[in-house]
Scaffold this motif. Structure first.
Motif, PDB file in Angstrom:
ATOM      1  N   GLY A  52       2.251   1.576  -3.311  1.00  0.00           N
ATOM      2  CA  GLY A  52       1.350   2.381  -4.175  1.00  0.00           C
ATOM      3  C   GLY A  52       1.220   3.768  -4.254  1.00  0.00           C
ATOM      4  O   GLY A  52       0.973   4.428  -5.150  1.00  0.00           O
ATOM      5  N   LEU A  53       1.115   4.132  -2.953  1.00  0.00           N
ATOM      6  CA  LEU A  53       1.063   5.651  -2.617  1.00  0.00           C
ATOM      7  C   LEU A  53       2.464   6.401  -3.293  1.00  0.00           C
ATOM      8  O   LEU A  53       2.194   7.398  -3.664  1.00  0.00           O
ATOM      9  CB  LEU A  53       1.024   6.170  -1.344  1.00  0.00           C
ATOM     10  CG  LEU A  53      -0.389   5.691  -0.538  1.00  0.00           C
ATOM     11  CD1 LEU A  53      -0.334   5.971   0.909  1.00  0.00           C
ATOM     12  CD2 LEU A  53      -1.508   6.608  -1.343  1.00  0.00           C
ATOM     13  N   ALA A  59       2.181   6.031  -7.010  1.00  0.00           N
ATOM     14  CA  ALA A  59       1.009   6.304  -7.718  1.00  0.00           C
ATOM     15  C   ALA A  59       0.405   5.360  -8.552  1.00  0.00           C
ATOM     16  O   ALA A  59       0.214   5.514  -9.932  1.00  0.00           O
ATOM     17  CB  ALA A  59       1.119   7.696  -8.155  1.00  0.00           C
ATOM     18  N   SER A  60       0.655   4.199  -8.097  1.00  0.00           N
ATOM     19  CA  SER A  60      -0.126   3.054  -9.048  1.00  0.00           C
ATOM     20  C   SER A  60      -1.261   2.275  -8.427  1.00  0.00           C
ATOM     21  O   SER A  60      -1.070   1.988  -7.279  1.00  0.00           O
ATOM     22  CB  SER A  60       1.169   2.027  -9.261  1.00  0.00           C
ATOM     23  OG  SER A  60       0.637   0.895 -10.021  1.00  0.00           O
ATOM     24  N   ARG A  61      -2.120   1.886  -9.310  1.00  0.00           N
ATOM     25  CA  ARG A  61      -3.189   1.127  -8.720  1.00  0.00           C
ATOM     26  C   ARG A  61      -2.992  -0.505  -8.499  1.00  0.00           C
ATOM     27  O   ARG A  61      -3.453  -1.206  -7.942  1.00  0.00           O
ATOM     28  CB  ARG A  61      -4.660   1.370  -9.504  1.00  0.00           C
ATOM     29  CG  ARG A  61      -5.017   2.624  -9.412  1.00  0.00           C
ATOM     30  CD  ARG A  61      -6.237   2.888 -10.326  1.00  0.00           C
ATOM     31  NE  ARG A  61      -6.699   4.161 -10.284  1.00  0.00           N
ATOM     32  CZ  ARG A  61      -7.797   4.679 -11.138  1.00  0.00           C
ATOM     33  NH1 ARG A  61      -8.594   3.825 -11.751  1.00  0.00           N
ATOM     34  NH2 ARG A  61      -8.152   6.078 -11.094  1.00  0.00           N
ATOM     35  N   THR A  62      -2.078  -0.784  -9.353  1.00  0.00           N
ATOM     36  CA  THR A  62      -1.768  -2.368  -9.206  1.00  0.00           C
ATOM     37  C   THR A  62      -1.239  -2.954  -7.883  1.00  0.00           C
ATOM     38  O   THR A  62      -1.562  -3.774  -7.648  1.00  0.00           O
ATOM     39  CB  THR A  62      -0.669  -2.543 -10.265  1.00  0.00           C
ATOM     40  OG1 THR A  62      -1.042  -1.783 -11.549  1.00  0.00           O
ATOM     41  CG2 THR A  62      -0.258  -4.231 -10.442  1.00  0.00           C
ATOM     42  N   TYR A  63      -0.554  -1.903  -7.168  1.00  0.00           N
ATOM     43  CA  TYR A  63      -0.200  -2.215  -5.788  1.00  0.00           C
ATOM     44  C   TYR A  63      -1.299  -2.325  -4.929  1.00  0.00           C
ATOM     45  O   TYR A  63      -1.314  -3.270  -4.013  1.00  0.00           O
ATOM     46  CB  TYR A  63       0.859  -1.177  -5.045  1.00  0.00           C
ATOM     47  CG  TYR A  63       2.320  -1.081  -6.001  1.00  0.00           C
ATOM     48  CD1 TYR A  63       2.965  -2.187  -5.535  1.00  0.00           C
ATOM     49  CD2 TYR A  63       2.502  -0.403  -6.857  1.00  0.00           C
ATOM     50  CE1 TYR A  63       4.295  -2.345  -6.314  1.00  0.00           C
ATOM     51  CE2 TYR A  63       3.811  -0.291  -7.515  1.00  0.00           C
ATOM     52  CZ  TYR A  63       4.748  -1.420  -7.040  1.00  0.00           C
ATOM     53  OH  TYR A  63       6.021  -1.379  -7.629  1.00  0.00           O
ATOM     54  N   PHE A  64      -2.369  -1.844  -4.904  1.00  0.00           N
ATOM     55  CA  PHE A  64      -3.460  -1.847  -4.287  1.00  0.00           C
ATOM     56  C   PHE A  64      -4.201  -2.978  -4.424  1.00  0.00           C
ATOM     57  O   PHE A  64      -4.672  -3.431  -3.462  1.00  0.00           O
ATOM     58  CB  PHE A  64      -4.518  -0.582  -4.357  1.00  0.00           C
ATOM     59  CG  PHE A  64      -3.895   0.761  -3.638  1.00  0.00           C
ATOM     60  CD1 PHE A  64      -3.865   1.004  -2.490  1.00  0.00           C
ATOM     61  CD2 PHE A  64      -3.286   1.744  -4.984  1.00  0.00           C
ATOM     62  CE1 PHE A  64      -2.921   2.241  -2.133  1.00  0.00           C
ATOM     63  CE2 PHE A  64      -2.896   3.072  -4.506  1.00  0.00           C
ATOM     64  CZ  PHE A  64      -2.772   3.075  -3.271  1.00  0.00           C
ATOM     65  N   GLU A  65      -4.402  -3.470  -5.823  1.00  0.00           N
ATOM     66  CA  GLU A  65      -4.938  -4.892  -6.166  1.00  0.00           C
ATOM     67  C   GLU A  65      -4.264  -6.051  -5.446  1.00  0.00           C
ATOM     68  O   GLU A  65      -4.781  -6.859  -4.888  1.00  0.00           O
ATOM     69  CB  GLU A  65      -5.096  -4.815  -7.546  1.00  0.00           C
ATOM     70  CG  GLU A  65      -6.438  -3.775  -8.126  1.00  0.00           C
ATOM     71  CD  GLU A  65      -6.265  -3.919  -9.670  1.00  0.00           C
ATOM     72  OE1 GLU A  65      -5.439  -4.575 -10.272  1.00  0.00           O
ATOM     73  OE2 GLU A  65      -6.864  -2.911 -10.155  1.00  0.00           O
ATOM     74  N   LEU A 119       0.709  -1.096  -0.023  1.00  0.00           N
ATOM     75  CA  LEU A 119      -0.104  -0.054  -0.053  1.00  0.00           C
ATOM     76  C   LEU A 119       0.859   1.348   0.054  1.00  0.00           C
ATOM     77  O   LEU A 119       0.786   2.351  -0.589  1.00  0.00           O
ATOM     78  CB  LEU A 119      -0.892  -0.025   1.178  1.00  0.00           C
ATOM     79  CG  LEU A 119      -2.017  -0.884   0.970  1.00  0.00           C
ATOM     80  CD1 LEU A 119      -2.871  -1.060   2.589  1.00  0.00           C
ATOM     81  CD2 LEU A 119      -3.099  -0.830  -0.019  1.00  0.00           C
TER      82      LEU A 119
END
Length: 92
Positions: free
Chosen positions: A55-56, A59-65, A52
């Motif tokens: 991801g911050l 700035a990538s959404r892949t890490y959140f998934e 997480l």
């Protein structure tokens, strides 16, 4: 990013990596199986938080998934190990 996040996110990554290292020590040295399961669950939690923060940082959404998938699989794995340690079998 704000100037505060410029130094806070790498510091958070370092602290989470240190926490994972300490959990690894408990995983390897734990005197009981329950200690090892708890250390593995703590490592999964720290890994999820590490993803997480990354991801911050990037700035990538892949890490959140990926963090969501890791949380799901670690919950199922922890429940299976707890049931195995409690009853000696996973599937009744």
């Amino acid at each position: 990013m704000t100037p505060m996040l410029d130094w806070a996110l790498p510091l958070a990554l370092l602290m989470l990596a240190l926490a994972m290292g300490l959990c690894l020590v408990r995983l390897l040295r734990g005197p009981t199986a329950q200690d090892r399961v708890l250390a593995l669950d703590c490592m999964a939690l720290n890994g999820m938080l590490l993803m997480l923060v990354m991801g911050l940082l990037y700035a990538s959404r892949t890490y959140f998934e990926a963090a969501l998938l890791l949380a799901l699989f670690s919950f199922v794995g922890t429940m299976a190990m707890a049931k195995f340690l409690l009853r000696g079998e996973v599937i009744e």
